[in-house]
Design an enzyme around this catalytic site. Structure first.
Site, PDB file in Angstrom:
ATOM      1  N   ARG A  56       0.805  -1.220   0.000  1.00 41.75           N
ATOM      2  CA  ARG A  56       0.000   0.000   0.000  1.00 41.75           C
ATOM      3  C   ARG A  56       0.841   1.275   0.000  1.00 41.75           C
ATOM      4  O   ARG A  56       0.345   2.335  -0.348  1.00 41.75           O
ATOM      5  CB  ARG A  56      -0.886   0.014   1.230  1.00 41.75           C
ATOM      6  CG  ARG A  56      -2.030  -0.955   1.081  1.00 41.75           C
ATOM      7  CD  ARG A  56      -2.572  -1.231   2.428  1.00 41.75           C
ATOM      8  NE  ARG A  56      -3.974  -1.599   2.354  1.00 41.75           N
ATOM      9  CZ  ARG A  56      -4.697  -1.863   3.418  1.00 41.75           C
ATOM     10  NH1 ARG A  56      -4.173  -1.742   4.615  1.00 41.75           N
ATOM     11  NH2 ARG A  56      -5.946  -2.217   3.289  1.00 41.75           N
ATOM     12  N   LYS A 162       0.509 -17.625   8.641  1.00 44.83           N
ATOM     13  CA  LYS A 162      -0.468 -17.815   9.691  1.00 44.83           C
ATOM     14  C   LYS A 162      -1.046 -16.469  10.112  1.00 44.83           C
ATOM     15  O   LYS A 162      -0.414 -15.456   9.838  1.00 44.83           O
ATOM     16  CB  LYS A 162       0.143 -18.559  10.876  1.00 44.83           C
ATOM     17  CG  LYS A 162       1.140 -17.737  11.664  1.00 44.83           C
ATOM     18  CD  LYS A 162       1.435 -18.333  13.006  1.00 44.83           C
ATOM     19  CE  LYS A 162       0.410 -17.919  14.024  1.00 44.83           C
ATOM     20  NZ  LYS A 162       0.964 -17.640  15.365  1.00 44.83           N
ATOM     21  N   HIS A 192       6.392 -21.138  10.866  1.00 47.05           N
ATOM     22  CA  HIS A 192       7.822 -20.814  10.936  1.00 47.05           C
ATOM     23  C   HIS A 192       8.585 -21.733  11.889  1.00 47.05           C
ATOM     24  O   HIS A 192       9.806 -21.791  11.833  1.00 47.05           O
ATOM     25  CB  HIS A 192       8.031 -19.331  11.274  1.00 47.05           C
ATOM     26  CG  HIS A 192       7.914 -19.007  12.723  1.00 47.05           C
ATOM     27  ND1 HIS A 192       6.704 -18.808  13.342  1.00 47.05           N
ATOM     28  CD2 HIS A 192       8.852 -18.860  13.685  1.00 47.05           C
ATOM     29  CE1 HIS A 192       6.915 -18.546  14.619  1.00 47.05           C
ATOM     30  NE2 HIS A 192       8.208 -18.568  14.862  1.00 47.05           N
ATOM     31  N   LYS A 196      12.900 -23.926  11.870  1.00 41.94           N
ATOM     32  CA  LYS A 196      13.941 -23.996  12.906  1.00 41.94           C
ATOM     33  C   LYS A 196      14.733 -25.287  12.745  1.00 41.94           C
ATOM     34  O   LYS A 196      14.156 -26.366  12.658  1.00 41.94           O
ATOM     35  CB  LYS A 196      13.303 -23.951  14.304  1.00 41.94           C
ATOM     36  CG  LYS A 196      12.574 -22.642  14.591  1.00 41.94           C
ATOM     37  CD  LYS A 196      12.050 -22.630  16.013  1.00 41.94           C
ATOM     38  CE  LYS A 196      11.075 -21.472  16.229  1.00 41.94           C
ATOM     39  NZ  LYS A 196      11.664 -20.141  16.208  1.00 41.94           N
ATOM     40  N   GLU A 230       7.731 -17.824  26.789  1.00 47.49           N
ATOM     41  CA  GLU A 230       8.271 -16.536  26.354  1.00 47.49           C
ATOM     42  C   GLU A 230       8.309 -15.597  27.547  1.00 47.49           C
ATOM     43  O   GLU A 230       7.404 -15.628  28.389  1.00 47.49           O
ATOM     44  CB  GLU A 230       7.398 -15.929  25.260  1.00 47.49           C
ATOM     45  CG  GLU A 230       7.354 -16.782  24.004  1.00 47.49           C
ATOM     46  CD  GLU A 230       6.532 -16.131  22.907  1.00 47.49           C
ATOM     47  OE1 GLU A 230       7.129 -15.448  22.068  1.00 47.49           O
ATOM     48  OE2 GLU A 230       5.301 -16.294  22.894  1.00 47.49           O
ATOM     49  N   ASP A 249      -2.571 -19.175  18.983  1.00 44.40           N
ATOM     50  CA  ASP A 249      -1.330 -18.530  18.561  1.00 44.40           C
ATOM     51  C   ASP A 249      -0.164 -19.515  18.505  1.00 44.40           C
ATOM     52  O   ASP A 249       0.696 -19.404  17.638  1.00 44.40           O
ATOM     53  CB  ASP A 249      -1.006 -17.389  19.544  1.00 44.40           C
ATOM     54  CG  ASP A 249       0.112 -16.488  19.054  1.00 44.40           C
ATOM     55  OD1 ASP A 249       0.076 -16.104  17.867  1.00 44.40           O
ATOM     56  OD2 ASP A 249       1.015 -16.155  19.847  1.00 44.40           O
ATOM     57  N   HIS A 254       2.311 -24.348  16.063  1.00 42.75           N
ATOM     58  CA  HIS A 254       3.726 -24.673  16.298  1.00 42.75           C
ATOM     59  C   HIS A 254       3.903 -25.935  17.145  1.00 42.75           C
ATOM     60  O   HIS A 254       4.700 -26.809  16.822  1.00 42.75           O
ATOM     61  CB  HIS A 254       4.430 -23.503  16.988  1.00 42.75           C
ATOM     62  CG  HIS A 254       4.257 -22.188  16.283  1.00 42.75           C
ATOM     63  ND1 HIS A 254       4.189 -22.083  14.917  1.00 42.75           N
ATOM     64  CD2 HIS A 254       4.139 -20.915  16.746  1.00 42.75           C
ATOM     65  CE1 HIS A 254       4.051 -20.806  14.577  1.00 42.75           C
ATOM     66  NE2 HIS A 254       4.007 -20.081  15.678  1.00 42.75           N
ATOM     67  N   LYS A 355       3.012 -16.485  27.652  1.00 48.14           N
ATOM     68  CA  LYS A 355       3.748 -15.226  27.536  1.00 48.14           C
ATOM     69  C   LYS A 355       4.012 -14.694  28.945  1.00 48.14           C
ATOM     70  O   LYS A 355       3.337 -15.076  29.904  1.00 48.14           O
ATOM     71  CB  LYS A 355       2.926 -14.223  26.742  1.00 48.14           C
ATOM     72  CG  LYS A 355       2.735 -14.672  25.284  1.00 48.14           C
ATOM     73  CD  LYS A 355       2.685 -13.506  24.346  1.00 48.14           C
ATOM     74  CE  LYS A 355       2.516 -13.936  22.909  1.00 48.14           C
ATOM     75  NZ  LYS A 355       3.787 -14.076  22.184  1.00 48.14           N
TER      76      LYS A 355
END
Ligand code: BG6
Length: 634
Positions: A56, A162, A192, A196, A230, A249, A254, A355
């Site tokens: 954009r 995703k 992703h 790894k 995390e 998430d 994952h 998290k």
């Protein structure tokens, strides 16, 4: 100019054009261009290669190149910036502005793609990357189809980022939508985690290390834990996260990929179809929880105010920007799952992700059953652990019992570890290199197929449904910077197990005491610690008891009481207690009780004494504290 060639053990991708939709966005500058730069640096991109971006931002090709040039050094992953590879790549970047609802923009994009390929070798291989928000997936697909991208000559593939849907129904709808324009083999759904090295290594581990193969089942393995922790909160992504939560998430995608590699039957070959079949079959064997299972074996949590990893204050989730102040979204989830097949029958797998936790680390812990005869022989065997350190440490480790040097037959937990950093010189990457290279080369092994994605949603859907129907009772329920909600520890405690909090030198060194301890001592202590989560009001040691362990307080607060119940003192974060009984071999002189929820690290007295033997300065520090406390007691 051609890029410099470095040995990388792989051939350059075939000629092709990479078309990025959403090229002026974050993903392109943060991950895609740094990954392309690394590929160029390693000689893994073909000479006939071009990137055509549409986004954009009102830029032309020169403006786009200038912007990326200004940004790339901030996102490049390797310490020595490869100027030559960047010039090579920059000269292949093209850009045109366009809105996704503008059919004419897609027609211009088509013309631009045809022009850069100029009928040469790259014209036969087009990779379209949807680096856009999911609400545009459907529109962009229709526009691409209308502009003829689905009928380009040669091979064409589309990479979809995703989140792939937000539940089973929307994932199915998205698959239908994609399959209306593309064939399944043209759709590359990215996860992703599969980029790894340590995740890909799970496949290598399964296939090429025969000594583990006979043990790889529920007869020898007690359970498996897959944890992705995390330290960060939602990092400014509150708007996205508040409609997502930890299950959508991290777990649906994952952690399911990790589970599939760990649990699948060895594929017949490394053919992409065979590997993806094996993974899909494994997920098909995962039993979706019933509503009763969700209540009994799935835990959610949300972080409240607390501490960041560096000790500075952290806001609670509900105070994060763009988060509903009454949000019930889970920032932590733990699930116990069962697999209904011969290999894994009866053996639980625990998945957890959160998290704002006390440390960052993705680890798989495979807990083996103890040796059946050990107890009869009077030897304690807690069961071997096989630990896959996925990130940030990259390692594989076996925890075992070892005889301590000396005349007595006494055992200690020790580790046997392979570290990537010791064995390989691999340069740091983004994780997207291998994925882009594979997609350009037409290898879908590392991408998710329709059946995998839909089954993964099917498994977590009952959890999402149950949690949507019943708001959590008490939120927030864990403080930022801790091990997560109490309920997660209780979930395993009910099964007679505990989470293996995999400690690292860095996580230990955050405590003032360990910060100064010699690295050798820390390294030896790591496998010996046992984590213990305690609730407010719980007695940890009782006056008069003869137990032999020392406790380190990671989080929480405790009170020390004389045998008559009067207060003697308090113990707080970063401090320890229990050293007197351990150093003087006396019964407990006082009761220690948690006044807040606590995360403790426990070291058995035997281990402690043995470990500090070679470190007189450390022992002296403990003794000094113990003597001072004993004096204060009198
Ligand atoms: C993403 C999630 O898919 O994975 C993020 O949306 C999460 O919330 C991230 O932080 C974790 O990725 P990694 O590679 O840091 O483990």
């Amino acid at each position: 100019m051609t890029p410099p060639r470095h040995p990388a053990g792989a051939a350059p991708a075939p000629p092709g054009v990479l078309v990025i939709l959403g090229a002026s966005g974050d993903l392109t500058k943060r991950l895609l261009l740094p990954a392309l730069l690394n590929l160029a640096s390693d000689g893994l991109l073909p000479d006939d290669f071009a990137v055509v971006g549409m986004g954009r931002s009102p830029l032309d090709t020169a403006g786009f190149r200038a912007r990326q040039r200004a940004d790339i050094r901030g996102f490049a992953t390797r310490p020595d910036f490869d100027e030559a590879a960047w010039s090579w790549l920059e000269s292949r970047l093209h850009y045109l502005p366009g809105e996704f609802d503008d059919a004419a923009a897609f027609a211009r994009l088509r013309t631009a793609v045809d022009a850069v390929a100029a009928g040469g070798p790259a014209a036969g291989n087009t990779l379209l990357y949807l680096a856009i928000s999911p609400e545009f997936f459907s529109l962009v697909n229709r526009q691409l189809d209308a502009a003829g991208f689905t009928r380009l000559p040669g091979t064409r593939r589309i990479i979809v980022e995703k989140p792939f849907g937000r539940d089973l129904a929307s994932a199915r709808a998205l698959n239908r939508e994609l399959l209306a324009h593309w064939r399944e083999e043209e759709i590359y759904r990215i996860d992703h985690y599969l980029g790894k090295e340590t995740v890909q290594n799970l496949l290598a581990f399964r296939l090429a290390n025969g000594m583990f193969a006979p043990l790889w089942n529920g007869r020898h393995i007690d359970h498996i834990q897959i944890s992705a922790a995390e330290t960060v909160g939602v990092e400014g992504r509150g708007g996205y996260y508040d409609h997502t939560g930890a299950v959508r998430d991290m777990i649906q995608n994952h952690l399911m990929q990790v589970l599939a590699y760990l649990g699948m039957e060895p594929p017949e070959s490394l053919d992409p179809g065979a590997v993806r079949d094996a993974k899909a079959r494994l997920l098909a064997d995962v039993r979706p929880p019933t509503a009763a299972d969700v209540a009994a074996s799935c835990v959610r949590g949300q972080y409240g105010a607390g501490k960041q990893a560096d000790g500075s204050p952290a806001v609670g989730y509900r105070e994060e920007p763009s988060v509903d102040p009454r949000s019930a979204t889970e920032t932590f989830a733990a699930l116990r799952l069962h697999l209904d097949n011969e290999r894994w029958q009866g053996m639980p797998v625990y998945l957890r992700s959160g998290k704002a936790l006390w440390k960052r680390g993705t680890e798989v812990v495979v807990q083996f059953r103890p040796e059946a005869g050990a107890a009869r022989q009077g030897v304690s065997d807690a069961g071997n652990l096989l630990v896959f350190h996925i990130q940030p440490h990259q390692a594989v480790e076996i925890r075992m019992s070892t005889k301590r040097p000396g005349p007595a037959f006494a055992l200690q937990r020790t580790g046997m570890r392979f570290d990537y950093a010791d064995a390989f010189q691999a340069a740091r990457g983004t994780g997207y290199e291998v994925l882009i290279h594979a997609a350009l080369s037409g290898d879908p092994t590392l991408f998710s197929r329709t059946d995998f994605v839909e089954r993964a949603w099917q498994i977590v859907q009952p959890v999402l449904d149950a949690w949507a129907a019943a708001p959590p009772g008490h939120v927030p329920d864990y403080a930022a910077g801790t091990w997560g909600p109490r309920a997660a520890a209780e979930l395993l405690a009910r099964d007679g197990r505990h989470w293996h909090e995999i400690l690292t030198r860095e996580s230990l060194a955050r405590s003032p005491f360990f910060g100064e301890a010699p690295p050798l001592l820390l390294g030896a202590m790591l496998p010996a610690f046992r984590p213990r989560a305690a609730s407010a009001g719980e007695t940890i040691v009782a006056a008069g008891a003869r137990d032999d362990a020392i406790y380190f307080v990671c989080r929480g607060a405790l009170e020390v009481l004389r045998p008559d119940g009067t207060a003697l003192g308090a113990v707080g974060e970063g401090e320890f207690f229990g050293e007197m009984a351990v150093l003087f071999s006396t019964p407990r002189s006082a009761t220690v009780r948690a006044t807040a929820d606590c995360d403790l690290l426990v070291l058995d007295g035997e281990d402690f004494r043995r470990l500090i033997e070679g470190f007189p300065a450390v022992e002296a520090r403990f003794r000094a504290v113990a003597e001072a406390r004993r004096a204060a007691d009198r």
